[in-house]
Structures are given as C-alpha cells and as structure tokens.
Design a protein around this motif. Structure first.
Motif, PDB file in Angstrom:
ATOM      1  N   MET A 115       0.843  -1.173   0.000  1.00 31.70           N
ATOM      2  CA  MET A 115       0.000   0.000   0.000  1.00 31.70           C
ATOM      3  C   MET A 115       0.886   1.233   0.000  1.00 31.70           C
ATOM      4  SD  MET A 115      -3.016   0.985   2.643  1.00 31.70           S
ATOM      5  CE  MET A 115      -4.340   1.935   1.993  1.00 31.70           C
ATOM      6  N   ILE A 116       0.444   2.259  -0.676  1.00 27.36           N
ATOM      7  CA  ILE A 116       1.184   3.516  -0.736  1.00 27.36           C
ATOM      8  C   ILE A 116       0.414   4.557   0.062  1.00 27.36           C
ATOM      9  CG2 ILE A 116       2.142   5.312  -2.212  1.00 27.36           C
ATOM     10  CD1 ILE A 116       2.292   3.251  -4.455  1.00 27.36           C
ATOM     11  N   HIS A 117       1.074   5.058   1.132  1.00 30.87           N
ATOM     12  CA  HIS A 117       0.477   6.084   1.987  1.00 30.87           C
ATOM     13  C   HIS A 117       1.096   7.424   1.626  1.00 30.87           C
ATOM     14  CE1 HIS A 117      -1.215   3.238   5.009  1.00 30.87           C
ATOM     15  NE2 HIS A 117      -0.244   2.475   4.563  1.00 30.87           N
ATOM     16  N   GLY A 118       0.298   8.459   1.642  1.00 30.35           N
ATOM     17  CA  GLY A 118       0.804   9.810   1.468  1.00 30.35           C
ATOM     18  C   GLY A 118       0.640  10.555   2.772  1.00 30.35           C
ATOM     19  N   TYR A 119       1.511  11.518   3.009  1.00 26.60           N
ATOM     20  CA  TYR A 119       1.367  12.361   4.196  1.00 26.60           C
ATOM     21  C   TYR A 119       1.612  13.797   3.793  1.00 26.60           C
ATOM     22  CZ  TYR A 119       2.075  14.795   8.527  1.00 26.60           C
ATOM     23  OH  TYR A 119       1.967  15.712   9.535  1.00 26.60           O
ATOM     24  N   MET A 120       0.791  14.684   4.335  1.00 28.20           N
ATOM     25  CA  MET A 120       0.950  16.104   4.038  1.00 28.20           C
ATOM     26  C   MET A 120       0.448  16.942   5.198  1.00 28.20           C
ATOM     27  SD  MET A 120      -2.226  16.788   1.405  1.00 28.20           S
ATOM     28  CE  MET A 120      -2.182  18.557   1.562  1.00 28.20           C
ATOM     29  N   ILE A 121       0.888  18.192   5.200  1.00 25.05           N
ATOM     30  CA  ILE A 121       0.367  19.182   6.131  1.00 25.05           C
ATOM     31  C   ILE A 121      -0.443  20.145   5.284  1.00 25.05           C
ATOM     32  CG2 ILE A 121       0.939  21.037   7.729  1.00 25.05           C
ATOM     33  CD1 ILE A 121       3.549  19.565   8.311  1.00 25.05           C
ATOM     34  N   SER A 122      -1.684  20.374   5.659  1.00 24.97           N
ATOM     35  CA  SER A 122      -2.549  21.271   4.892  1.00 24.97           C
ATOM     36  C   SER A 122      -2.014  22.690   4.955  1.00 24.97           C
ATOM     37  CB  SER A 122      -3.975  21.232   5.432  1.00 24.97           C
ATOM     38  OG  SER A 122      -4.553  19.981   5.159  1.00 24.97           O
ATOM     39  N   THR A 123      -1.799  23.259   3.789  1.00 27.05           N
ATOM     40  CA  THR A 123      -1.306  24.627   3.662  1.00 27.05           C
ATOM     41  C   THR A 123      -2.108  25.308   2.559  1.00 27.05           C
ATOM     42  OG1 THR A 123       0.327  23.940   2.020  1.00 27.05           O
ATOM     43  CG2 THR A 123       1.045  23.966   4.323  1.00 27.05           C
ATOM     44  N   ASN A 124      -1.652  26.503   2.160  1.00 28.28           N
ATOM     45  CA  ASN A 124      -2.333  27.215   1.076  1.00 28.28           C
ATOM     46  C   ASN A 124      -2.324  26.414  -0.217  1.00 28.28           C
ATOM     47  OD1 ASN A 124      -2.736  29.275   2.851  1.00 28.28           O
ATOM     48  ND2 ASN A 124      -1.034  30.520   2.111  1.00 28.28           N
ATOM     49  N   ASP A 125      -1.248  25.673  -0.460  1.00 32.87           N
ATOM     50  CA  ASP A 125      -1.152  24.870  -1.688  1.00 32.87           C
ATOM     51  C   ASP A 125      -1.542  23.410  -1.423  1.00 32.87           C
ATOM     52  OD1 ASP A 125       1.062  24.174  -0.210  1.00 32.87           O
ATOM     53  OD2 ASP A 125       2.450  24.214  -1.888  1.00 32.87           O
ATOM     54  N   GLY A 126      -2.395  23.188  -0.438  1.00 35.46           N
ATOM     55  CA  GLY A 126      -2.783  21.841  -0.030  1.00 35.46           C
ATOM     56  C   GLY A 126      -3.393  21.016  -1.146  1.00 35.46           C
ATOM     57  N   GLN A 127      -4.231  21.641  -1.978  1.00 38.11           N
ATOM     58  CA  GLN A 127      -4.855  20.887  -3.074  1.00 38.11           C
ATOM     59  C   GLN A 127      -3.801  20.435  -4.075  1.00 38.11           C
ATOM     60  OE1 GLN A 127      -7.892  23.547  -4.496  1.00 38.11           O
ATOM     61  NE2 GLN A 127      -9.434  22.651  -3.131  1.00 38.11           N
ATOM     62  N   LYS A 128      -2.815  21.291  -4.333  1.00 42.73           N
ATOM     63  CA  LYS A 128      -1.739  20.938  -5.265  1.00 42.73           C
ATOM     64  C   LYS A 128      -0.921  19.764  -4.713  1.00 42.73           C
ATOM     65  CE  LYS A 128       2.407  23.128  -6.447  1.00 42.73           C
ATOM     66  NZ  LYS A 128       3.183  24.348  -6.573  1.00 42.73           N
ATOM     67  N   VAL A 129      -0.611  19.811  -3.415  1.00 44.67           N
ATOM     68  CA  VAL A 129       0.161  18.741  -2.778  1.00 44.67           C
ATOM     69  C   VAL A 129      -0.632  17.441  -2.805  1.00 44.67           C
ATOM     70  CG1 VAL A 129       1.196  17.951  -0.609  1.00 44.67           C
ATOM     71  CG2 VAL A 129       1.503  20.313  -1.336  1.00 44.67           C
ATOM     72  N   ALA A 130      -1.916  17.516  -2.479  1.00 40.23           N
ATOM     73  CA  ALA A 130      -2.764  16.318  -2.505  1.00 40.23           C
ATOM     74  C   ALA A 130      -2.799  15.724  -3.911  1.00 40.23           C
ATOM     75  CB  ALA A 130      -4.178  16.644  -2.025  1.00 40.23           C
ATOM     76  N   ALA A 131      -2.860  16.578  -4.925  1.00 36.87           N
ATOM     77  CA  ALA A 131      -2.866  16.099  -6.309  1.00 36.87           C
ATOM     78  C   ALA A 131      -1.546  15.418  -6.649  1.00 36.87           C
ATOM     79  CB  ALA A 131      -3.130  17.262  -7.266  1.00 36.87           C
ATOM     80  N   GLN A 132      -0.427  15.975  -6.164  1.00 43.74           N
ATOM     81  CA  GLN A 132       0.881  15.359  -6.403  1.00 43.74           C
ATOM     82  C   GLN A 132       0.943  13.974  -5.761  1.00 43.74           C
ATOM     83  OE1 GLN A 132       3.437  18.318  -4.640  1.00 43.74           O
ATOM     84  NE2 GLN A 132       4.068  19.113  -6.648  1.00 43.74           N
ATOM     85  N   LEU A 133       0.428  13.866  -4.545  1.00 45.76           N
ATOM     86  CA  LEU A 133       0.464  12.583  -3.844  1.00 45.76           C
ATOM     87  C   LEU A 133      -0.429  11.560  -4.552  1.00 45.76           C
ATOM     88  CD1 LEU A 133       0.437  13.788  -0.127  1.00 45.76           C
ATOM     89  CD2 LEU A 133       2.378  12.892  -1.423  1.00 45.76           C
ATOM     90  N   LYS A 134      -1.592  11.998  -5.019  1.00 42.81           N
ATOM     91  CA  LYS A 134      -2.479  11.083  -5.756  1.00 42.81           C
ATOM     92  C   LYS A 134      -1.810  10.636  -7.050  1.00 42.81           C
ATOM     93  CE  LYS A 134      -6.831  12.615  -3.827  1.00 42.81           C
ATOM     94  NZ  LYS A 134      -7.976  13.496  -3.974  1.00 42.81           N
ATOM     95  N   ALA A 135      -1.139  11.581  -7.723  1.00 41.81           N
ATOM     96  CA  ALA A 135      -0.441  11.250  -8.970  1.00 41.81           C
ATOM     97  C   ALA A 135       0.706  10.275  -8.720  1.00 41.81           C
ATOM     98  CB  ALA A 135       0.080  12.528  -9.638  1.00 41.81           C
TER      99      ALA A 135
END
Length: 177
Positions: free
Chosen positions: A1-21
């Motif tokens: 399984m591939i887990h992503g981790y991020m901290i929500s910031t102003n560019d949170g949607q961009k980071v989430a998209a990178q992790l999904k990609a």
C-alpha cells in the motif's frame, strides 16, 4: 500500500494532487499550526506501515521539523521495513544511497547540537562572570526563608507557613537550615 502524508497549507490541493499522482492509496493530513508533538496523522501514517508499504511526501519539510526529527521518523519507517519517498528530494529515501546521505546528515545534526550546546554554556559562563544570576527568581527573600525556617523549628506545619507566604508547601520543605 502507498500512503501519502501532508500538512494542509495554502497549496494543499496541489500537494494532494501530487500525492495522488504518485499513486497514494491513502493520504494522511495534519493541519498547519499543529504542535510538533500533536501530529496525530503523521504518527498514524507511520504506525499503519507494513513491510513493503511506501510512505510518500511532497517535500521533506512535510514530514519533519528538523534534521533530528527526520532521522527519527525515517528510523521508525525503516524498522517497520517500509519505504520512504520524497517527491521533491529523491535522494532522501530508504535505499542504500539515501541511508548513507541521511547518516551524513545525522553527523551534521549532532555537530550542530554540540556547537549550540557549547555556545549556550559559554554564554552562561560569561553571564555568571558579569554577576547575572541564572535560573528562576527565588519565591522567598532571604529574610522570609529564615523566618520560615524558624517557624518550622517551632513546629508549625508546612501548609500553614506556605499559606502565609503564598507559596506551595514544597517550597517551604526545600528550605535548608
């Protein structure tokens, strides 16, 4: 399984998209401004890793607040026989090349701690030489301490003496004749 981790910031949607990609099946997200020790989702993400799982972050500053914090986290991931990847810093992974680089960083972090400690000690020594008193300001004046000790010898309770000076009974109990 591939887990992503991020901290929500102003560019949170961009980071989430990178992790999904990057193929993340699940993304763990902490809120910006959380205290370091309160990163519950980071802890949960690492705890859920099984051997062979991957933890992906967009950048190293998403997973750690300092070099030492990064090394601790990567050690835990490695102990769980999981893999770590940073999209922006491909050298910081858990393969042998990454481990060597991170070991060098650990040495640099230890050096930084030693230098900081030496500077602190030197600064304290200079302050003491100038007559600066280090530590907390005493709760009682020397005259109050002597009076409290005299009252204690007469048999008054710690609580009674402490109450009269508006301090805890522990403060009175630590007084030495």
């Amino acid at each position: 399984m591939i887990h992503g981790y991020m901290i929500s910031t102003n560019d949170g949607q961009k980071v989430a998209a990178q992790l999904k990609a990057a193929g993340c099946d699940k993304i763990h997200r902490d809120m910006r401004g959380s205290a370091k020790s309160e990163r519950a989702q980071r802890r949960r993400a690492v705890e859920q890793l099984n051997p062979g799982d991957v933890l992906v972050v967009a950048r190293l500053n998403q997973i750690a607040d300092s070099t030492l914090d990064l090394l601790r986290t990567l050690t835990i991931i490695s102990e769980r026989k999981a893999i770590f990847r940073s999209l922006a810093e491909p050298w910081a992974d858990t393969n042998m090349r990454g481990v060597r680089l991170l070991t060098m960083l650990e040495g640099i972090a230890a050096f930084e701690r030693d230098v900081r400690s030496a500077r602190t000690e030197a600064g304290q020594a200079r302050a003491v030489a100038r007559g600066v008193k280090l530590g907390r300001k005493p709760k009682l004046t020397p005259k109050q301490e002597q009076d409290a000790l005299r009252r204690r010898k007469k048999g008054e309770t710690l609580a009674t003496i402490a109450e009269s000076y508006n301090v805890s009974h522990s403060t009175i109990s630590r007084l030495v004749a």
